[in-house]
Design an enzyme around this catalytic site. Structure first.
Site, mmCIF file in Angstrom:
data_model
loop_
_atom_site.group_PDB
_atom_site.id
_atom_site.type_symbol
_atom_site.label_atom_id
_atom_site.label_comp_id
_atom_site.label_asym_id
_atom_site.label_seq_id
_atom_site.Cartn_x
_atom_site.Cartn_y
_atom_site.Cartn_z
ATOM 1 C CG ASN A 12 -46.977 1.777 -44.492
ATOM 2 O OD1 ASN A 12 -46.378 2.849 -44.503
ATOM 3 N ND2 ASN A 12 -47.059 1.017 -43.421
ATOM 4 C CG ASN A 44 -54.657 -0.686 -43.098
ATOM 5 O OD1 ASN A 44 -54.670 -0.326 -44.267
ATOM 6 N ND2 ASN A 44 -53.769 -1.537 -42.618
ATOM 7 N N GLY A 223 -56.400 -11.578 -30.873
ATOM 8 C CA GLY A 223 -56.520 -12.368 -32.100
ATOM 9 C C GLY A 223 -57.807 -13.172 -32.106
ATOM 10 N NE ARG A 225 -55.923 -16.312 -26.900
ATOM 11 C CZ ARG A 225 -55.359 -15.613 -25.910
ATOM 12 N NH1 ARG A 225 -55.846 -15.652 -24.699
ATOM 13 N NH2 ARG A 225 -54.296 -14.858 -26.154
ATOM 14 C CG ASP A 253 -54.608 -1.565 -38.743
ATOM 15 O OD1 ASP A 253 -54.168 -1.289 -37.608
ATOM 16 O OD2 ASP A 253 -53.875 -1.863 -39.706
ATOM 17 N N GLY A 289 -55.133 -9.088 -48.064
ATOM 18 C CA GLY A 289 -54.716 -7.684 -48.126
ATOM 19 C C GLY A 289 -55.415 -6.862 -47.058
HETATM 20 P P1 ATP Z 1 -52.881 -7.251 -37.077
HETATM 21 O O1 ATP Z 1 -51.561 -6.663 -36.647
HETATM 22 O O2 ATP Z 1 -52.783 -8.637 -37.671
HETATM 23 O O3 ATP Z 1 -53.720 -6.314 -37.862
HETATM 24 P P2 ATP Z 1 -53.455 -7.149 -34.258
HETATM 25 O O4 ATP Z 1 -52.387 -8.025 -33.703
HETATM 26 O O5 ATP Z 1 -53.337 -5.689 -34.087
HETATM 27 O O6 ATP Z 1 -53.753 -7.505 -35.768
HETATM 28 P P3 ATP Z 1 -55.412 -8.991 -33.295
HETATM 29 O O7 ATP Z 1 -55.523 -9.101 -31.836
HETATM 30 O O8 ATP Z 1 -54.700 -10.080 -34.022
HETATM 31 O O9 ATP Z 1 -54.851 -7.557 -33.632
HETATM 32 O O10 ATP Z 1 -56.871 -8.917 -33.954
HETATM 33 C C1 ATP Z 1 -57.771 -7.862 -33.690
HETATM 34 C C2 ATP Z 1 -59.175 -8.419 -33.664
HETATM 35 O O11 ATP Z 1 -59.466 -9.023 -34.942
HETATM 36 C C3 ATP Z 1 -59.401 -9.559 -32.649
HETATM 37 O O12 ATP Z 1 -59.695 -9.054 -31.367
HETATM 38 C C4 ATP Z 1 -60.542 -10.317 -33.287
HETATM 39 O O13 ATP Z 1 -61.795 -9.707 -33.029
HETATM 40 C C5 ATP Z 1 -60.244 -10.194 -34.782
HETATM 41 N N1 ATP Z 1 -59.472 -11.356 -35.243
HETATM 42 C C6 ATP Z 1 -58.139 -11.447 -35.405
HETATM 43 N N2 ATP Z 1 -57.776 -12.680 -35.816
HETATM 44 C C7 ATP Z 1 -58.925 -13.381 -35.910
HETATM 45 C C8 ATP Z 1 -59.252 -14.725 -36.287
HETATM 46 N N3 ATP Z 1 -58.296 -15.593 -36.634
HETATM 47 N N4 ATP Z 1 -60.561 -15.101 -36.261
HETATM 48 C C9 ATP Z 1 -61.534 -14.221 -35.912
HETATM 49 N N5 ATP Z 1 -61.306 -12.947 -35.556
HETATM 50 C C10 ATP Z 1 -60.025 -12.533 -35.543
HETATM 51 O O1 RIB Z 2 -51.653 -3.368 -39.384
HETATM 52 C C1 RIB Z 2 -51.428 -3.792 -40.713
HETATM 53 C C2 RIB Z 2 -50.527 -2.830 -41.413
HETATM 54 O O2 RIB Z 2 -49.268 -2.860 -40.778
HETATM 55 C C3 RIB Z 2 -50.263 -3.170 -42.854
HETATM 56 O O3 RIB Z 2 -51.203 -2.612 -43.740
HETATM 57 C C4 RIB Z 2 -48.848 -2.671 -43.078
HETATM 58 O O4 RIB Z 2 -48.803 -1.492 -43.814
HETATM 59 C C5 RIB Z 2 -48.254 -2.495 -41.688
HETATM 60 O O5 RIB Z 2 -47.958 -1.213 -41.447
#
Ligand code: ATP
Ligand code: RIB
Length: 307
Positions: A12, A44, A223, A225, A253, A289
């Protein structure tokens, strides 16, 4: 060690609107700044794996537009193998609009475009590539039928399959039966299993749900945690690193791509791989980004000396 990894997934062009807070329904608010970057969950994850030293083979699609050409150029510069990336005629390249608030939290709208045209026939053409891989990773920004075909091929050759079920959707038992590792975030996990991830007990029940469907390893990303990991031998929560968040786009990712890049095929070092993946994603959330903030192995070593 350098893993061979196939990634079947989306490409994307991301446009980020920087706003004070996410608008309420019916509300109009100012966009303070706009920025754009290469993104897409598949791309990613591929970039994260490659920057951590894996050999990466991408299976995907772009449209025959300037965004598509630019995304191809970007992935080529990363030295990712693009043999199985197709340019779909009269179609637009996938695009995401990211609303990013002042706390670094985001909401994302995705237009699939060419990503939606990846079919089983395209995946079948990539059979020899999948066969020589140690792992294959896929998500849900491309058709589920393509992921199922790819995972079935992978199982024929003993390739370890990793599913990041994002964006959230229900999953068939057939797909789960050919999935070795599932890595949802809390929301995705609840959509798939019907179990809200609220405490240790609910995480154990979630892992049990997946084990009963044939998935041996569950990694729920939580996240800031951390990550809950359930394998044949371990059930534990591994805390994330405490950092100042700028933009969490691509955190999940980065975690998946970099974690798989150092994972042994027998999964015997999974806790160390999770630790490495979390170090990588903690760096990603400190930058703006998706792809621009994904760290290289050298960068991760520089920040966390013991890696
Ligand atoms: P996104 O969709 O935003 O890419 P996601 O929802 O798929 O993320 P998350 O669980 O938010 O995945 O994050 C993946 C990993 O990234 C977490 O397990 C953690 O190790 C790291 N991470 C995410 N947010 C934070 C933060 N605020 N501080 C430190 N590490 C973080
Ligand atoms: O996981 C992050 C990605 O989700 C972004 O780069 C965006 O393209 C969306 O697909």
């Amino acid at each position: 060690m350098s893993n061979n990894i196939s990634v079947l997934g989306s490409i994307n062009l991301d446009t980020t609107d920087h706003i004070a807070r996410i608008p309420l329904p019916g509300e109009t608010i100012q966009v303070n700044k706009k920025s754009s970057a290469a993104g897409g969950k598949g791309a990613n994850q591929a970039v994260a794996a490659r920057r951590s030293g894996a050999e990466v083979y991408f299976i995907g699609a772009v449209g025959d537009d300037s965004a598509g050409q630019s995304m191809i150029d970007t992935l080529r510069k990363e030295t990712i193998d693009l043999t199985n990336v197709e340019v779909k005629k009269d179609e637009r390249t996938g695009a995401a609009t990211i609303l990013l608030d002042d706390n670094g939290q985001n909401s994302i709208l995705v237009y699939a475009g060419a990503n939606n045209l990846i079919d089983e026939a395209q995946v079948k053409k990539a059979e020899s590539t999948i066969a020589k891989s140690d792992f294959i990773i896929s998500q849900f920004e491309t058709p589920v039928s393509a992921t199922l075909e790819a995972f079935k091929i992978a199982k024929k050759y003993g390739v370890v399959t990793v599913l990041n079920p994002a964006p959230a959707t229900r999953i068939s038992d057939e797909l789960l039966s050919v999935t070795d590792i599932i890595a949802p975030n809390e929301t995705e996990s609840a959509v798939i299993t019907g179990i809200d991830v609220v405490d240790q007990n609910s995480m154990e029940k979630t892992a049990e749900f997946f084990k009963n469907k044939g998935v041996t390893t569950t990694l729920i990303t939580l996240g800031s945690r951390g990550v809950y990991c359930s394998t044949k031998n371990d059930n534990k929560l591994i805390p994330a690193h405490k950092v100042k968040t700028v933009d969490t786009t691509g955190a999940g990712d980065t975690f998946i791509g970099s974690m798989v890049s150092v994972l042994k095929k027998d999964l015997s070092n999974i806790l160390e791989a999770i630790d490495y993946g979390q170090k990588a994603s903690s760096i990603t959330v400190q930058g703006l980004g998706a792809q621009p903030s994904i760290p290289t192995r050298e960068k991760i070593k520089e920040v966390y000396e013991e890696v």
